[in-house]
Design a protein around this motif. Structure first.
Motif, PDB file in Angstrom:
ATOM      1  N   LEU A  22       0.827  -1.207   0.000  1.00 37.69           N
ATOM      2  CA  LEU A  22       0.000   0.000   0.000  1.00 37.69           C
ATOM      3  C   LEU A  22       0.865   1.262   0.000  1.00 37.69           C
ATOM      4  CD1 LEU A  22      -2.733  -1.199   2.518  1.00 37.69           C
ATOM      5  CD2 LEU A  22      -3.067  -0.719   0.084  1.00 37.69           C
ATOM      6  N   SER A  23       1.968   1.243   0.756  1.00 32.09           N
ATOM      7  CA  SER A  23       2.861   2.403   0.805  1.00 32.09           C
ATOM      8  C   SER A  23       3.430   2.723  -0.562  1.00 32.09           C
ATOM      9  CB  SER A  23       4.033   2.141   1.747  1.00 32.09           C
ATOM     10  OG  SER A  23       3.583   1.994   3.064  1.00 32.09           O
ATOM     11  N   ALA A  24       3.791   1.677  -1.284  1.00 32.73           N
ATOM     12  CA  ALA A  24       4.381   1.879  -2.598  1.00 32.73           C
ATOM     13  C   ALA A  24       3.376   2.551  -3.519  1.00 32.73           C
ATOM     14  CB  ALA A  24       4.819   0.547  -3.187  1.00 32.73           C
ATOM     15  N   GLU A  25       2.095   2.216  -3.340  1.00 32.70           N
ATOM     16  CA  GLU A  25       1.066   2.787  -4.208  1.00 32.70           C
ATOM     17  C   GLU A  25       0.746   4.232  -3.869  1.00 32.70           C
ATOM     18  OE1 GLU A  25      -2.251   0.161  -3.834  1.00 32.70           O
ATOM     19  OE2 GLU A  25      -1.144  -1.544  -4.651  1.00 32.70           O
ATOM     20  N   LYS A  26       0.643   4.517  -2.587  1.00 32.08           N
ATOM     21  CA  LYS A  26       0.157   5.840  -2.197  1.00 32.08           C
ATOM     22  C   LYS A  26       0.937   6.514  -1.094  1.00 32.08           C
ATOM     23  CE  LYS A  26      -3.893   5.272  -0.235  1.00 32.08           C
ATOM     24  NZ  LYS A  26      -4.927   4.873   0.691  1.00 32.08           N
ATOM     25  N   GLY A  27       2.092   5.956  -0.745  1.00 30.17           N
ATOM     26  CA  GLY A  27       2.916   6.569   0.285  1.00 30.17           C
ATOM     27  C   GLY A  27       2.495   6.129   1.675  1.00 30.17           C
ATOM     28  N   PHE A  28       3.496   5.854   2.494  1.00 29.08           N
ATOM     29  CA  PHE A  28       3.203   5.391   3.849  1.00 29.08           C
ATOM     30  C   PHE A  28       2.386   6.412   4.633  1.00 29.08           C
ATOM     31  CE2 PHE A  28       4.249   5.125   8.366  1.00 29.08           C
ATOM     32  CZ  PHE A  28       3.864   3.835   8.635  1.00 29.08           C
ATOM     33  N   ALA A  29       2.684   7.681   4.400  1.00 23.60           N
ATOM     34  CA  ALA A  29       2.037   8.762   5.157  1.00 23.60           C
ATOM     35  C   ALA A  29       0.515   8.739   5.052  1.00 23.60           C
ATOM     36  CB  ALA A  29       2.561  10.115   4.697  1.00 23.60           C
ATOM     37  N   SER A  30      -0.003   8.250   3.939  1.00 21.83           N
ATOM     38  CA  SER A  30      -1.451   8.316   3.763  1.00 21.83           C
ATOM     39  C   SER A  30      -2.141   6.982   4.056  1.00 21.83           C
ATOM     40  CB  SER A  30      -1.788   8.814   2.361  1.00 21.83           C
ATOM     41  OG  SER A  30      -1.197   7.987   1.396  1.00 21.83           O
ATOM     42  N   LEU A  31      -1.418   6.069   4.703  1.00 23.31           N
ATOM     43  CA  LEU A  31      -2.051   4.801   5.085  1.00 23.31           C
ATOM     44  C   LEU A  31      -2.890   4.961   6.347  1.00 23.31           C
ATOM     45  CD1 LEU A  31       0.535   1.953   4.584  1.00 23.31           C
ATOM     46  CD2 LEU A  31      -1.042   3.032   2.985  1.00 23.31           C
ATOM     47  N   SER A  32      -3.979   4.208   6.417  1.00 24.30           N
ATOM     48  CA  SER A  32      -4.733   4.163   7.666  1.00 24.30           C
ATOM     49  C   SER A  32      -4.591   2.770   8.278  1.00 24.30           C
ATOM     50  CB  SER A  32      -6.198   4.492   7.436  1.00 24.30           C
ATOM     51  OG  SER A  32      -6.870   3.406   6.835  1.00 24.30           O
ATOM     52  N   LEU A  33      -4.683   2.754   9.581  1.00 24.16           N
ATOM     53  CA  LEU A  33      -4.589   1.497  10.320  1.00 24.16           C
ATOM     54  C   LEU A  33      -5.654   0.500   9.837  1.00 24.16           C
ATOM     55  CD1 LEU A  33      -4.267   1.320  14.167  1.00 24.16           C
ATOM     56  CD2 LEU A  33      -6.025   0.010  13.007  1.00 24.16           C
ATOM     57  N   ARG A  34      -6.864   1.000   9.670  1.00 26.76           N
ATOM     58  CA  ARG A  34      -7.969   0.141   9.246  1.00 26.76           C
ATOM     59  C   ARG A  34      -7.706  -0.489   7.886  1.00 26.76           C
ATOM     60  NH1 ARG A  34     -12.607   1.886  12.813  1.00 26.76           N
ATOM     61  NH2 ARG A  34     -13.936   0.286  11.920  1.00 26.76           N
ATOM     62  N   GLU A  35      -7.154   0.336   7.003  1.00 29.22           N
ATOM     63  CA  GLU A  35      -6.858  -0.077   5.635  1.00 29.22           C
ATOM     64  C   GLU A  35      -5.808  -1.197   5.618  1.00 29.22           C
ATOM     65  OE1 GLU A  35      -5.094   3.330   3.875  1.00 29.22           O
ATOM     66  OE2 GLU A  35      -5.479   2.684   1.821  1.00 29.22           O
ATOM     67  N   VAL A  36      -4.777  -1.024   6.417  1.00 34.03           N
ATOM     68  CA  VAL A  36      -3.715  -2.031   6.485  1.00 34.03           C
ATOM     69  C   VAL A  36      -4.254  -3.317   7.097  1.00 34.03           C
ATOM     70  CG1 VAL A  36      -1.475  -2.596   7.486  1.00 34.03           C
ATOM     71  CG2 VAL A  36      -1.899  -0.301   6.645  1.00 34.03           C
ATOM     72  N   ALA A  37      -5.016  -3.179   8.170  1.00 33.97           N
ATOM     73  CA  ALA A  37      -5.594  -4.353   8.827  1.00 33.97           C
ATOM     74  C   ALA A  37      -6.479  -5.120   7.846  1.00 33.97           C
ATOM     75  CB  ALA A  37      -6.405  -3.915  10.046  1.00 33.97           C
ATOM     76  N   LYS A  38      -7.308  -4.382   7.130  1.00 34.60           N
ATOM     77  CA  LYS A  38      -8.203  -5.009   6.164  1.00 34.60           C
ATOM     78  C   LYS A  38      -7.406  -5.765   5.090  1.00 34.60           C
ATOM     79  CE  LYS A  38     -12.389  -3.922   3.544  1.00 34.60           C
ATOM     80  NZ  LYS A  38     -13.209  -2.842   2.933  1.00 34.60           N
ATOM     81  N   ALA A  39      -6.349  -5.103   4.577  1.00 36.92           N
ATOM     82  CA  ALA A  39      -5.527  -5.732   3.545  1.00 36.92           C
ATOM     83  C   ALA A  39      -4.876  -7.020   4.064  1.00 36.92           C
ATOM     84  CB  ALA A  39      -4.470  -4.758   3.043  1.00 36.92           C
ATOM     85  N   ALA A  40      -4.588  -7.037   5.366  1.00 36.37           N
ATOM     86  CA  ALA A  40      -3.955  -8.222   5.948  1.00 36.37           C
ATOM     87  C   ALA A  40      -4.996  -9.249   6.385  1.00 36.37           C
ATOM     88  CB  ALA A  40      -3.079  -7.818   7.133  1.00 36.37           C
ATOM     89  N   GLY A  41      -6.274  -8.905   6.279  1.00 37.13           N
ATOM     90  CA  GLY A  41      -7.335  -9.866   6.585  1.00 37.13           C
ATOM     91  C   GLY A  41      -7.668 -10.007   8.057  1.00 37.13           C
ATOM     92  N   ILE A  42      -7.382  -8.981   8.858  1.00 36.13           N
ATOM     93  CA  ILE A  42      -7.776  -9.024  10.270  1.00 36.13           C
ATOM     94  C   ILE A  42      -8.628  -7.786  10.594  1.00 36.13           C
ATOM     95  CG2 ILE A  42      -5.767 -10.331  11.016  1.00 36.13           C
ATOM     96  CD1 ILE A  42      -4.567  -7.705  12.052  1.00 36.13           C
ATOM     97  N   THR A  43      -9.269  -7.793  11.746  1.00 37.83           N
ATOM     98  CA  THR A  43     -10.060  -6.623  12.147  1.00 37.83           C
ATOM     99  C   THR A  43      -9.122  -5.546  12.692  1.00 37.83           C
ATOM    100  OG1 THR A  43     -10.354  -7.588  14.335  1.00 37.83           O
ATOM    101  CG2 THR A  43     -12.103  -7.966  12.722  1.00 37.83           C
ATOM    102  N   PRO A  44      -9.573  -4.284  12.641  1.00 38.06           N
ATOM    103  CA  PRO A  44      -8.734  -3.187  13.135  1.00 38.06           C
ATOM    104  C   PRO A  44      -8.260  -3.417  14.559  1.00 38.06           C
ATOM    105  CG  PRO A  44     -10.666  -2.307  12.026  1.00 38.06           C
ATOM    106  CD  PRO A  44     -10.839  -3.793  12.063  1.00 38.06           C
ATOM    107  N   ALA A  45      -9.134  -3.937  15.403  1.00 44.07           N
ATOM    108  CA  ALA A  45      -8.768  -4.136  16.804  1.00 44.07           C
ATOM    109  C   ALA A  45      -7.600  -5.111  16.955  1.00 44.07           C
ATOM    110  CB  ALA A  45      -9.983  -4.614  17.584  1.00 44.07           C
ATOM    111  N   ALA A  46      -7.544  -6.114  16.085  1.00 40.10           N
ATOM    112  CA  ALA A  46      -6.493  -7.125  16.188  1.00 40.10           C
ATOM    113  C   ALA A  46      -5.119  -6.557  15.850  1.00 40.10           C
ATOM    114  CB  ALA A  46      -6.805  -8.292  15.263  1.00 40.10           C
ATOM    115  N   PHE A  47      -5.132  -5.453  15.106  1.00 37.50           N
ATOM    116  CA  PHE A  47      -3.879  -4.780  14.766  1.00 37.50           C
ATOM    117  C   PHE A  47      -3.036  -4.528  16.016  1.00 37.50           C
ATOM    118  CE2 PHE A  47      -1.223  -1.065  14.220  1.00 37.50           C
ATOM    119  CZ  PHE A  47      -0.729  -1.163  12.931  1.00 37.50           C
ATOM    120  N   TYR A  48      -3.736  -4.147  17.106  1.00 41.36           N
ATOM    121  CA  TYR A  48      -3.037  -3.772  18.334  1.00 41.36           C
ATOM    122  C   TYR A  48      -2.349  -4.940  19.019  1.00 41.36           C
ATOM    123  CZ  TYR A  48      -5.495   0.649  17.742  1.00 41.36           C
ATOM    124  OH  TYR A  48      -5.956   1.831  17.249  1.00 41.36           O
TER     125      TYR A  48
END
Lengths: 220, 220
Positions: A22-48
DNA sequence: TGTACATCAGTGAACGCGCGTTCACTGATGTAC
DNA sequence: TGTACATCAGTGAACGCGCGTTCACTGATGTAC
């Protein structure tokens, strides 16, 4: 069934590689936690369970980039063919590496200025290490060929700057135009190496090249 | 009371300079429209009187960066002192320019990889123009000194790459360490220029420097 | 110069949406006996 | 080997918040006569 720690590691790595993509596509700065969690197939809460916040993931990502750089050097060394110029085969290995790992490289280049000071410092450290290794390679090569070089550290810095900056263009180039780009980089690197050569008849040659003083000793 | 168009221009420029400042701090990619509008002292809705969306503002910002680059070159030329090396005074002008206009420079470096392809392309165009101007300066200088150079275009590209890459470090450096950085850049540029020199006794010198072929003619 | 109307930069409220973070929970894996 | 309990990666709902965008509006500036 499966080892728990092992599964956790798997998910952690999935988070990192999703963030990388995702960073390569749009830069790390504009990533959201939810977006990364979703891409990895887990819920946002599990990120923590893996990172305290998204910046901590960022640091893990830089480690990954550093690892990539070291692998790149190994690759370049491996691909040295005694029948071809060391510079040319290294540059070609570099270009093929960064186009195959474009995500890694985009992040590396993109976050050099983008992010927080801590983030930037971590990246500069990795790059510094890289330059150091190139310096050592140059020194060995210089001894092997019995061609003394002045300011090897500076030459390595300049070579890395040119290679990374000009090489970055490869990512936006169609494949058939890349050899031309490689050739340009090769010429520029050889230019730098020629400029770093300690001339055999010092006074004479250096008078031609630069009117201003050249430090007589190789620094570093 | 005041001219309407003029007032509009003023606000427009306030938007651009606010965006510039914020981009330098946290990267253009992570700016929000509301945030920029607020910094410029207008409501979010009024933003649309000036730009269709935030990417359009981004392009205006790149124009600003390009303008800054041209001004930088003018500044460098102006500061040439016949008693000092052209390279040294240019590098010093460059460093003082980018530290004084750090916002502009951070955006320039940061968005080279960060943003959309269109955004990137616009930046590359500006950089290409810059390299071209440096090339012309090198050619003039080479004629003036009667020191023919090979591959002037490539030399200019390498010089710009080194100057921008290494120069970028100045922004994170305390003021008293900057002269040292300048000195490093100066040495690296002179290294490149030395490497670009067409030797008077061609065969001999070039045999020493690089065993592989050197194209006999200056390209470009 | 004065008047009546047009223009349009900027306002302020409202909308639906994705964000980061918290919480009590579930259920598979791990451990002690 | 079997049982009872502990651990903890991941769930799903809920929260308040800032986001981009829309809309009817206001009131100063500009223009036509």
């Amino acid at each position: 069934m499966v080892d728990r720690g092992e599964q956790k590691q798997k998910t952690r790595h999935l988070l990192i590689s999703s963030a990388l993509k995702l960073s390569a596509e749009k830069g790390f700065a504009s990533l959201s936690l939810r977006e990364v969690a979703k891409a990895a197939g887990i819920t946002p809460a599990a990120f923590y369970r893996h990172f305290h916040d998204i910046d901590e993931l960022g640091l893990a990502l830089i480690d990954e980039v550093g690892l990539g750089l070291r692998q790149l050097l190994r690759e370049a060394r491996r691909s040295i063919d005694p029948n071809r110029s060391v510079v040319r085969s290294s540059v070609e290995a570099f270009i093929s590496y960064i186009t195959e790992n474009s995500n890694l490289f985009r992040v590396l280049q993109g976050e050099r200025q983008g992010a927080s000071t801590a983030f930037r410092r971590a990246l500069f450290t990795e790059l510094g290490r890289f330059i150091e290794e190139v310096t050592e390679d140059l020194e060995k090569e210089s001894i092997r060929k019995n061609q003394p070089l002045l300011d090897v550290g500076l030459a390595a810095e300049a070579i890395v700057a040119v290679t990374f900056t000009v090489g970055a263009e490869a990512l936006d180039l169609p494949k058939h135009k890349r050899p031309e780009l490689s050739e340009r980089i090769v010429k520029e690197i050889k230019m730098i190496l020629r400029g770093a050569l300690a001339m055999p008849e010092t006074t004479r040659a250096s008078k031609i090249s630069t009117p201003k003083k050249i430090k007589g000793k190789a620094s570093r």
